[in-house]
Design a protein around this motif. Structure first.
Motif, PDB file in Angstrom:
ATOM      1  N   ASP A  10       6.675   5.899  17.850  1.00  0.00           N
ATOM      2  CA  ASP A  10       5.874   6.523  16.529  1.00  0.00           C
ATOM      3  C   ASP A  10       6.780   7.437  15.687  1.00  0.00           C
ATOM      4  OD1 ASP A  10       3.702   7.158  15.018  1.00  0.00           O
ATOM      5  OD2 ASP A  10       2.655   8.233  16.449  1.00  0.00           O
ATOM      6  N   PRO A  11       7.649   7.055  14.922  1.00  0.00           N
ATOM      7  CA  PRO A  11       8.566   7.943  14.168  1.00  0.00           C
ATOM      8  C   PRO A  11       7.800   8.912  13.246  1.00  0.00           C
ATOM      9  CG  PRO A  11       9.310   5.849  14.136  1.00  0.00           C
ATOM     10  CD  PRO A  11       8.069   5.630  14.886  1.00  0.00           C
ATOM     11  N   GLY A  12       7.927  10.274  13.158  1.00  0.00           N
ATOM     12  CA  GLY A  12       7.265  11.157  12.566  1.00  0.00           C
ATOM     13  C   GLY A  12       5.560  11.240  12.903  1.00  0.00           C
ATOM     14  N   ARG A  13       5.267  10.758  14.131  1.00  0.00           N
ATOM     15  CA  ARG A  13       4.020  10.618  14.435  1.00  0.00           C
ATOM     16  C   ARG A  13       2.997  10.173  13.460  1.00  0.00           C
ATOM     17  NH1 ARG A  13       6.512  11.758  18.404  1.00  0.00           N
ATOM     18  NH2 ARG A  13       6.540  13.066  20.105  1.00  0.00           N
ATOM     19  N   ILE A  14       3.304   9.409  12.627  1.00  0.00           N
ATOM     20  CA  ILE A  14       2.703   8.669  11.680  1.00  0.00           C
ATOM     21  C   ILE A  14       1.460   8.160  12.316  1.00  0.00           C
ATOM     22  CG2 ILE A  14       2.601   6.954   9.646  1.00  0.00           C
ATOM     23  CD1 ILE A  14       4.360   9.555   9.330  1.00  0.00           C
ATOM     24  N   ARG A  15       1.672   7.253  13.081  1.00  0.00           N
ATOM     25  CA  ARG A  15       0.202   6.656  13.799  1.00  0.00           C
ATOM     26  C   ARG A  15      -0.680   7.644  14.474  1.00  0.00           C
ATOM     27  NH1 ARG A  15       0.733   3.542  18.182  1.00  0.00           N
ATOM     28  NH2 ARG A  15       2.683   4.060  18.685  1.00  0.00           N
ATOM     29  N   LEU A  16      -0.108   8.695  14.924  1.00  0.00           N
ATOM     30  CA  LEU A  16      -0.878   9.646  15.455  1.00  0.00           C
ATOM     31  C   LEU A  16      -1.856  10.554  14.469  1.00  0.00           C
ATOM     32  CD1 LEU A  16      -2.078  11.341  18.063  1.00  0.00           C
ATOM     33  CD2 LEU A  16       0.172  12.867  17.559  1.00  0.00           C
ATOM     34  N   ALA A 152     -14.016  10.272   2.227  1.00  0.00           N
ATOM     35  CA  ALA A 152     -12.832   9.873   2.751  1.00  0.00           C
ATOM     36  C   ALA A 152     -11.508  10.443   1.849  1.00  0.00           C
ATOM     37  CB  ALA A 152     -12.991   8.302   2.994  1.00  0.00           C
ATOM     38  N   ALA A 153     -11.834   9.698   0.512  1.00  0.00           N
ATOM     39  CA  ALA A 153     -10.705  10.287  -0.580  1.00  0.00           C
ATOM     40  C   ALA A 153     -10.480  11.569  -0.453  1.00  0.00           C
ATOM     41  CB  ALA A 153     -11.408   9.887  -1.944  1.00  0.00           C
ATOM     42  N   ALA A 154     -11.357  12.599  -0.381  1.00  0.00           N
ATOM     43  CA  ALA A 154     -11.146  14.307  -0.313  1.00  0.00           C
ATOM     44  C   ALA A 154     -10.107  14.344   0.927  1.00  0.00           C
ATOM     45  CB  ALA A 154     -12.598  14.863  -0.196  1.00  0.00           C
ATOM     46  N   VAL A 155     -10.747  13.826   2.015  1.00  0.00           N
ATOM     47  CA  VAL A 155      -9.759  14.152   3.124  1.00  0.00           C
ATOM     48  C   VAL A 155      -8.302  13.704   3.002  1.00  0.00           C
ATOM     49  CG1 VAL A 155      -9.490  13.484   5.778  1.00  0.00           C
ATOM     50  CG2 VAL A 155     -11.979  14.096   4.649  1.00  0.00           C
ATOM     51  N   ARG A 156      -8.337  12.279   2.632  1.00  0.00           N
ATOM     52  CA  ARG A 156      -6.870  11.536   2.452  1.00  0.00           C
ATOM     53  C   ARG A 156      -5.894  12.037   1.613  1.00  0.00           C
ATOM     54  NH1 ARG A 156      -6.086   4.932   2.589  1.00  0.00           N
ATOM     55  NH2 ARG A 156      -3.701   4.927   2.338  1.00  0.00           N
ATOM     56  N   PHE A 157      -6.519  12.535   0.407  1.00  0.00           N
ATOM     57  CA  PHE A 157      -5.800  12.889  -0.688  1.00  0.00           C
ATOM     58  C   PHE A 157      -5.875  14.343  -0.986  1.00  0.00           C
ATOM     59  CE2 PHE A 157      -7.269   8.640  -1.856  1.00  0.00           C
ATOM     60  CZ  PHE A 157      -6.075   7.739  -1.481  1.00  0.00           C
ATOM     61  N   GLY A 158      -6.525  14.938  -0.438  1.00  0.00           N
ATOM     62  CA  GLY A 158      -6.755  16.426  -0.608  1.00  0.00           C
ATOM     63  C   GLY A 158      -6.589  17.246   0.855  1.00  0.00           C
ATOM     64  N   LEU A 159      -7.182  17.097   1.753  1.00  0.00           N
ATOM     65  CA  LEU A 159      -7.163  18.129   3.003  1.00  0.00           C
ATOM     66  C   LEU A 159      -6.049  17.420   3.952  1.00  0.00           C
ATOM     67  CD1 LEU A 159      -8.512  19.907   5.017  1.00  0.00           C
ATOM     68  CD2 LEU A 159      -9.820  17.960   5.955  1.00  0.00           C
ATOM     69  N   TRP A 160      -5.604  16.301   3.992  1.00  0.00           N
ATOM     70  CA  TRP A 160      -4.724  15.711   4.779  1.00  0.00           C
ATOM     71  C   TRP A 160      -3.704  14.837   4.265  1.00  0.00           C
ATOM     72  CZ3 TRP A 160      -5.817  15.146  10.796  1.00  0.00           C
ATOM     73  CH2 TRP A 160      -4.418  14.909  11.728  1.00  0.00           C
ATOM     74  N   CYS A 161      -3.005  14.877   3.253  1.00  0.00           N
ATOM     75  CA  CYS A 161      -2.050  13.748   2.689  1.00  0.00           C
ATOM     76  C   CYS A 161      -0.741  13.849   3.113  1.00  0.00           C
ATOM     77  CB  CYS A 161      -2.328  13.928   1.122  1.00  0.00           C
ATOM     78  SG  CYS A 161      -1.546  12.557   0.285  1.00  0.00           S
ATOM     79  N   TYR A 162      -0.665  13.672   4.400  1.00  0.00           N
ATOM     80  CA  TYR A 162       0.929  13.556   4.811  1.00  0.00           C
ATOM     81  C   TYR A 162       1.876  12.662   4.045  1.00  0.00           C
ATOM     82  CZ  TYR A 162      -0.651   9.530   7.575  1.00  0.00           C
ATOM     83  OH  TYR A 162      -1.036   8.248   7.996  1.00  0.00           O
ATOM     84  N   GLU A 163       1.252  11.421   3.514  1.00  0.00           N
ATOM     85  CA  GLU A 163       2.325  10.671   2.760  1.00  0.00           C
ATOM     86  C   GLU A 163       2.921  11.320   1.467  1.00  0.00           C
ATOM     87  OE1 GLU A 163      -1.483   8.013   4.115  1.00  0.00           O
ATOM     88  OE2 GLU A 163      -1.147  10.072   3.119  1.00  0.00           O
ATOM     89  N   TYR A 275      -4.807   3.767  15.988  1.00  0.00           N
ATOM     90  CA  TYR A 275      -3.663   4.241  16.772  1.00  0.00           C
ATOM     91  C   TYR A 275      -3.184   2.995  17.249  1.00  0.00           C
ATOM     92  CZ  TYR A 275      -0.512   6.489  19.727  1.00  0.00           C
ATOM     93  OH  TYR A 275       0.767   7.088  20.068  1.00  0.00           O
ATOM     94  N   THR A 276      -3.812   1.913  17.545  1.00  0.00           N
ATOM     95  CA  THR A 276      -3.041   0.810  17.966  1.00  0.00           C
ATOM     96  C   THR A 276      -3.130  -0.512  17.254  1.00  0.00           C
ATOM     97  OG1 THR A 276      -5.402  -0.173  18.671  1.00  0.00           O
ATOM     98  CG2 THR A 276      -4.268   1.338  20.086  1.00  0.00           C
TER      99      THR A 276
END
Length: 495
Positions: A10-16, A152-163, A275-276
């Motif tokens: 899981d490089p960079g813990r991306i899946r986690l 979901a968009a607020a979480v993905r693109f605001g709160l936690w946008c690791y991408e 995760y899987t």
């Protein structure tokens, strides 16, 4: 199965991070729906919409992901309205469902965005059957979808946008073609045919839960291209459902709708799905089955008999998919695998050419993007070859050849990565022998992809890192000639 999930890199813990963010996003979406005063039906619909928004949107850039997420309600709400309006008109309802299946699969011709919108539309129709949504509930469930996608968009693109901190993903375009030569067109016809079979047989099994069979057929076609891939995915779906039902009997049935316990198991199931998903479809289906069982427990209808019915309907859906890919415009494993291997080898050629230019001092030469593309192409090769290396494949000779090809392609990728790393060093040698070695590698790829005989060479030992990697590439490409062409002259999967 255990090794693939617990020991998978899981490089960079991306899946986690992907899974943890899903739990946060879906949990917040359900809370928002509850605070808005929505019923249990609305909250479940909202949770599903948030799950899809976080799971299915896979555009290569963050900006593209945001645009696709914004378009989800436009694709899903009309379908949801149609399902509610047609609820009491079985024939029209069923025909509309098949139309959604066909159009949803056909939309994959437009890449990740088309795929995401097609999946969302299908699942909105499916959710309407799952929750028995009617016209009087349409305003509430539509509001739930909008609130949940926004959350979901607020979480993905605001709160936690690791991408944002990751390089843009490289998404290989689907195989080209026009008309029935286009794989997505063939798959749309196959999926509609298979879903029609599943719908009729599913209703004979159960007049209430028939949509499970249609859903099983649909998901068997997701992320597959050839006949072999679809059959393997169908097998894994049934296997995951069997194991999931066994787990649900020990968890979901005793819980019997208990609120706190249900919330905990649902959160664990959501984490498990995300995760899987990238490493094991069987494990993902296990968690999907547990999640569905917990939701039915929350709705007060869960029994062991219902779980058994889900298994039967899943089997009907998998059978529908198997018959469709075998009898209706089949796309052979041979043709798909050969196409992806050819593209991977051409990418090796491009990587080598860019690296040679970089080592020669050419301004703007950068092999890094082609290396990223090669990784994606190799992932597609592994997916297409999966039927050949499956433990249940009785053709041992073909299985050995397929494993040999995968191993040698992995060797090529490893040498390419090392070569690019060396080329990125400003102190890298510009030895004239590098250009000659690069030309030999390019000629080897041209011979393999052009169907010409490839003369195996015993390359001299490399006296520097770059030469060592190039000589390793030469050896791997020379060895690939044998398994890629069967003794009779046929390709890897054509024997």
């Amino acid at each position: 199965m255990l090794k693939r999930v617990f020991l998978a890199p899981d490089p960079g813990r991306i899946r986690l991070r992907f899974a943890a963010r899903a739990v946060v996003g879906i949990g917040l979406a359900v809370v928002v729906c509850a605070l808005a005063g929505h019923s249990l039906t609305g909250a479940v619909t909202g949770g599903l919409a948030a799950l899809l928004a976080l799971f299915t949107v896979t555009d290569p850039t963050v900006r593209g992901q945001a645009l696709t997420t914004a378009l989800l309600p436009a694709a899903g709400l009309p379908v949801l309205a149609a399902a509610a309006l047609l609820h009491d008109h079985p024939v029209a309802r069923d025909l509309a469902f098949l139309a959604v299946v066909g159009l949803g699969v056909y939309a994959r011709r437009w890449g990740p965005r088309g795929h995401s919108l097609g999946v969302f539309a299908f699942m909105m129709y499916f959710a309407a059957q799952f929750l028995q949504a009617r016209t009087e509930q349409l305003a509430e469930v539509s509001a739930s979808v909008l609130l949940s996608v926004l959350t979901a968009a607020a979480v993905r693109f605001g709160l936690w946008c690791y991408e944002r901190r990751l390089p843009p993903a490289v998404v290989p375009p689907p195989p080209a073609g026009t008309g029935l030569a286009r794989v997505t067109t063939r798959q749309a016809i196959q999926a509609t045919t298979g879903a029609g079979f599943a719908l009729v047989m599913g209703q004979l099994v159960s007049g209430q839960r028939w949509y499970w069979a249609v859903g099983a057929t649909w998901w068997v076609f997701v992320n597959t291209t050839s006949r072999g891939e679809t059959l393997v995915r169908g097998f894994r779906r049934v296997l995951g459902t069997v194991i999931g039902i066994g787990l649900a009997l020990f968890v979901a049935v005793p819980a019997h709708g208990d609120g706190p316990l249900t919330a905990l198991v649902v959160a664990v199931s959501v984490f498990g799905i995300f995760y899987t998903a990238a490493v094991s479809y069987t494990w993902m289906m296990l968690w999907v089955t547990v999640l569905a069982a917990m939701l039915y427990g929350l709705l007060g209808v869960l029994t062991p008999g219902l779980l058994a019915l889900r298994l039967v309907e899943t089997g009907v859906g998998a059978l529908g998919a198997a018959l469709a890919v075998a009898l209706v415009l089949p796309v052979t494993t041979h043709s798909v695998t050969d196409a992806w291997i050819q593209r991977a080898l051409r990418c090796v050629h491009a990587c080598t050419a860019q690296t040679a230019a970089r080592l020669a001092g050419t301004a703007g030469a950068d092999p890094a993007p082609t290396v990223a593309e090669l990784e994606q192409l190799l992932a597609r090769v592994r997916l297409s070859v999966a039927p050949l290396v499956h433990p249940l494949n009785p053709m041992l000779g073909r299985k050995r050849r397929a494993r040999r090809v995968l191993g040698l392609l992995d060797d090529c990728a490893r040498e390419i990565r090392g070569l690019v790393a060396v080329a990125g060093d400003p102190e890298a040698s510009h030895d004239a022998r590098l250009a000659a070695a690069c030309r030999r590698v390019e000629a080897a790829v041209e011979a393999l992809t052009g169907g010409r005989d490839l003369a195996a060479r015993t390359a001299p030992a490399g006296t520097g890192p770059a030469l060592a990697h190039l000589h390793g590439l030469e050896r791997a490409l020379a060895e690939l000639a044998a398994p890629l062409r069967a003794p009779s002259g046929s390709p890897l999967v054509g024997a």
